[in-house]
Write an enzyme that holds these catalytic residues in place. Structure first.
Site, PDB file in Angstrom:
ATOM      1  N   THR A   1      -8.397   9.752   8.242  1.00 36.75           N
ATOM      2  CA  THR A   1      -8.062   8.489   7.550  1.00 36.75           C
ATOM      3  C   THR A   1      -7.755   7.370   8.556  1.00 36.75           C
ATOM      4  O   THR A   1      -7.009   6.444   8.269  1.00 36.75           O
ATOM      5  CB  THR A   1      -6.806   8.702   6.681  1.00 36.75           C
ATOM      6  OG1 THR A   1      -5.758   9.195   7.555  1.00 36.75           O
ATOM      7  CG2 THR A   1      -7.065   9.685   5.560  1.00 36.75           C
TER       8      THR A   1
ATOM      9  N   LYS B   1       0.839  -1.206   0.000  1.00 35.53           N
ATOM     10  CA  LYS B   1       0.000   0.000   0.000  1.00 35.53           C
ATOM     11  C   LYS B   1       0.876   1.259   0.000  1.00 35.53           C
ATOM     12  O   LYS B   1       1.796   1.378   0.786  1.00 35.53           O
ATOM     13  CB  LYS B   1      -0.919   0.008   1.225  1.00 35.53           C
ATOM     14  CG  LYS B   1      -1.880  -1.170   1.260  1.00 35.53           C
ATOM     15  CD  LYS B   1      -2.729  -1.166   2.511  1.00 35.53           C
ATOM     16  CE  LYS B   1      -1.888  -1.444   3.735  1.00 35.53           C
ATOM     17  NZ  LYS B   1      -2.728  -1.647   4.952  1.00 35.53           N
TER      18      LYS B   1
ATOM     19  N   GLY C   1      -8.046   4.015  10.225  1.00 37.50           N
ATOM     20  CA  GLY C   1      -8.654   2.731   9.891  1.00 37.50           C
ATOM     21  C   GLY C   1      -8.672   2.405   8.406  1.00 37.50           C
ATOM     22  O   GLY C   1      -9.339   1.456   7.981  1.00 37.50           O
TER      23      GLY C   1
HETATM   24  N1  LIG Z   1      -5.332  10.271   1.605  1.00 36.41           N
HETATM   25  C1  LIG Z   1      -5.652   9.188   0.886  1.00 36.41           C
HETATM   26  N2  LIG Z   1      -6.424   9.332  -0.235  1.00 36.41           N
HETATM   27  C2  LIG Z   1      -6.783   8.240  -0.967  1.00 36.41           C
HETATM   28  N3  LIG Z   1      -6.408   6.983  -0.667  1.00 36.41           N
HETATM   29  C3  LIG Z   1      -5.640   6.811   0.445  1.00 36.41           C
HETATM   30  C4  LIG Z   1      -5.216   7.879   1.271  1.00 36.41           C
HETATM   31  N4  LIG Z   1      -4.461   7.368   2.292  1.00 36.41           N
HETATM   32  C5  LIG Z   1      -4.418   6.033   2.101  1.00 36.41           C
HETATM   33  N5  LIG Z   1      -5.109   5.694   0.992  1.00 36.41           N
HETATM   34  C6  LIG Z   1      -5.347   4.334   0.486  1.00 36.41           C
HETATM   35  O1  LIG Z   1      -5.993   3.638   1.566  1.00 36.41           O
HETATM   36  C7  LIG Z   1      -5.579   2.275   1.593  1.00 36.41           C
HETATM   37  C8  LIG Z   1      -4.899   1.986   2.949  1.00 36.41           C
HETATM   38  O2  LIG Z   1      -3.572   2.417   2.847  1.00 36.41           O
HETATM   39  P1  LIG Z   1      -2.735   2.978   4.094  1.00 36.41           P
HETATM   40  O3  LIG Z   1      -1.332   3.150   3.657  1.00 36.41           O
HETATM   41  O4  LIG Z   1      -3.456   4.117   4.693  1.00 36.41           O
HETATM   42  O5  LIG Z   1      -2.849   1.737   5.063  1.00 36.41           O
HETATM   43  P2  LIG Z   1      -2.518   1.721   6.607  1.00 36.41           P
HETATM   44  O6  LIG Z   1      -1.491   2.732   6.953  1.00 36.41           O
HETATM   45  O7  LIG Z   1      -2.243   0.305   6.935  1.00 36.41           O
HETATM   46  O8  LIG Z   1      -3.908   2.142   7.246  1.00 36.41           O
HETATM   47  P3  LIG Z   1      -4.253   2.048   8.798  1.00 36.41           P
HETATM   48  O9  LIG Z   1      -2.946   1.814   9.482  1.00 36.41           O
HETATM   49  O10 LIG Z   1      -4.862   3.371   9.044  1.00 36.41           O
HETATM   50  O11 LIG Z   1      -5.195   0.941   8.994  1.00 36.41           O
HETATM   51  C9  LIG Z   1      -4.629   2.104   0.403  1.00 36.41           C
HETATM   52  O12 LIG Z   1      -5.350   1.693  -0.728  1.00 36.41           O
HETATM   53  C10 LIG Z   1      -4.096   3.522   0.195  1.00 36.41           C
HETATM   54  O13 LIG Z   1      -3.609   3.725  -1.115  1.00 36.41           O
HETATM   55  C1  LIG Z   2      -7.405  -2.194  17.169  1.00 34.50           C
HETATM   56  C2  LIG Z   2      -6.690  -1.501  16.047  1.00 34.50           C
HETATM   57  N1  LIG Z   2      -6.349  -2.192  14.925  1.00 34.50           N
HETATM   58  C3  LIG Z   2      -5.713  -1.567  13.893  1.00 34.50           C
HETATM   59  C4  LIG Z   2      -5.385  -0.224  13.972  1.00 34.50           C
HETATM   60  C5  LIG Z   2      -4.664   0.474  12.831  1.00 34.50           C
HETATM   61  O1  LIG Z   2      -5.397   1.546  12.337  1.00 34.50           O
HETATM   62  P1  LIG Z   2      -4.704   3.004  12.154  1.00 34.50           P
HETATM   63  O2  LIG Z   2      -3.365   2.753  11.541  1.00 34.50           O
HETATM   64  O3  LIG Z   2      -5.631   3.762  11.276  1.00 34.50           O
HETATM   65  O4  LIG Z   2      -4.572   3.585  13.500  1.00 34.50           O
HETATM   66  C6  LIG Z   2      -5.741   0.460  15.158  1.00 34.50           C
HETATM   67  N2  LIG Z   2      -5.440   1.779  15.307  1.00 34.50           N
HETATM   68  N3  LIG Z   2      -6.389  -0.181  16.176  1.00 34.50           N
END
Ligand SMILES: Nc1ncnc2c1ncn2[C@@H]1O[C@H](COP(=O)(O)OP(=O)(O)OP(=O)(O)O)[C@@H](O)[C@H]1O
Ligand SMILES: Cc1ncc(COP(=O)(O)O)c(N)n1
Length: 279
Positions: free
Chosen positions: A220, A188, A222
């Site tokens: 953003t 990602k 989750g």
């Molecule tokens: N500002 C944004 N606009 C559009 N798409 C986004 C944006 N930020 C993340 N994405 C998309 O959202 C999805 C999740 O990616 P991201 O890198 O945020 O995962 P993550 O960091 O594991 O998320 P989290 O830790 O919040 O659960 C991917 O498809 C990414 O390309």
């Molecule tokens: C219980 C739980 N699981 C996953 C995430 C990751 O989400 P994020 O990176 O958006 O904080 C979180 N914050 N809390």
């Protein structure tokens, strides 16, 4: 905005909708973890079920506390669901400790259903959600059970040592991750700069670049949980991996665009945006 499909629900002929299981932590603020997963599954037409691995006291400012459950509690929840209701796809999120990673990997090894592993390491605020000593168990036990593994850039650096700063680095990171056993790697690019949010999906042979406009929306929280839960839902609905990931990307992009403020910090994506857009 591309409207993603929903999994067809049975026409009230008494049959059940597709059943998807999340194995993850609880986010008291409702934006990530099992709460995000269950909302995603419902929004896309599935029946969501949950095995809770840890409880976090969490809000828009971060994680104020986290308590993992005993392995026996994780095994019991899993058995209750698998033995009676049945599971057509699984998504794993926060697993907290090496013991829980190994417990969940053992449960998944015998399950004939697609598995999406979101190797949750730290929260968006940088709060640790996985013990460092659990990384080896993720590499050697959990990733081999995955149909798709969906690390963000920090997580792929932790798991493979590859620091991603460009799309070419995403290729290198994917190759390194595939070496640990998942059938597909989704690297990602949400944390990369630029006008688009670009993810790379590959099985080492096929290569799919998923691009969407980057929404300059600070709500953003989750996003990764939501994407992985959507992929699992589409896999449960019979989609092939590239199609499932493409539809899930459309869903999470719309959810981010509709994200809203909550508390004094980072708000959640809007899991209900499809209902608002199409009713
Ligand atoms: N500002 C944004 N606009 C559009 N798409 C986004 C944006 N930020 C993340 N994405 C998309 O959202 C999805 C999740 O990616 P991201 O890198 O945020 O995962 P993550 O960091 O594991 O998320 P989290 O830790 O919040 O659960 C991917 O498809 C990414 O390309
Ligand atoms: C219980 C739980 N699981 C996953 C995430 C990751 O989400 P994020 O990176 O958006 O904080 C979180 N914050 N809390």
């Amino acid at each position: 905005m591309v409207l993603p499909p929903r999994i067809p629900r049975p026409s009230h002929d008494g049959s059940a909708p597709v059943r998807v299981l999340t194995v993850a932590g609880s986010d008291s603020g409702g934006g990530a973890g099992i709460q995000a997963d269950l909302k995603t599954m419902l929004a896309l037409g599935a029946h969501g079920m949950s095995v809770i691995t840890a409880v976090t006291a969490q809000n828009s400012l971060g994680v104020q506390g986290a308590w993992e459950l005993p392995a026996e509690a994780v095994r019991a929840q899993f058995r209750s669901v698998a033995d009676d209701i049945g599971v057509q796809a699984v998504k794993t999120g926060m697993l907290a400790t090496a013991e829980l990673v190994e417990t969940v990997a053992a449960l998944l090894a015998d399950l004939p259903a697609p598995v999406v592993v979101d190797p949750v390491g730290v929260s968006k605020h940088g709060d640790p959600l996985l013990a460092t000593e659990a990384l080896d168990a993720v590499r050697t036990k959990l990733l081999p059970t995955a149909t798709v593994a969906t690390p963000n850039l920090d997580e792929v650096a932790q798991l493979t040592g590859v620091r991603v700063e460009s799309e070419n680095d995403q290729r290198r990171a994917a190759g390194a991750l595939l070496g640990h056993g998942p059938r597909w790697a989704l690297i990602k690019g949400g944390h990369l700069p630029g006008g688009e949010a670009v993810d790379l999906l590959t099985d080492g042979t096929e290569e799919h670049w998923l691009r969407a406009p980057r929404h300059d929306n600070r709500h953003t929280h989750g996003t990764g949980c939501t994407l992985a839960a959507a992929i699992a839902t589409y896999l449960a609905g019979g989609y092939e991996v590239p199609q499932a990931v493409t539809a899930a990307k459309d869903y999470v992009t719309g959810a981010i665009a509709a994200g809203f403020p909550l508390g004094a910090g980072i708000g959640p994506v809007d899991h209900g945006w499809l209902r608002e857009g199409t009713d």
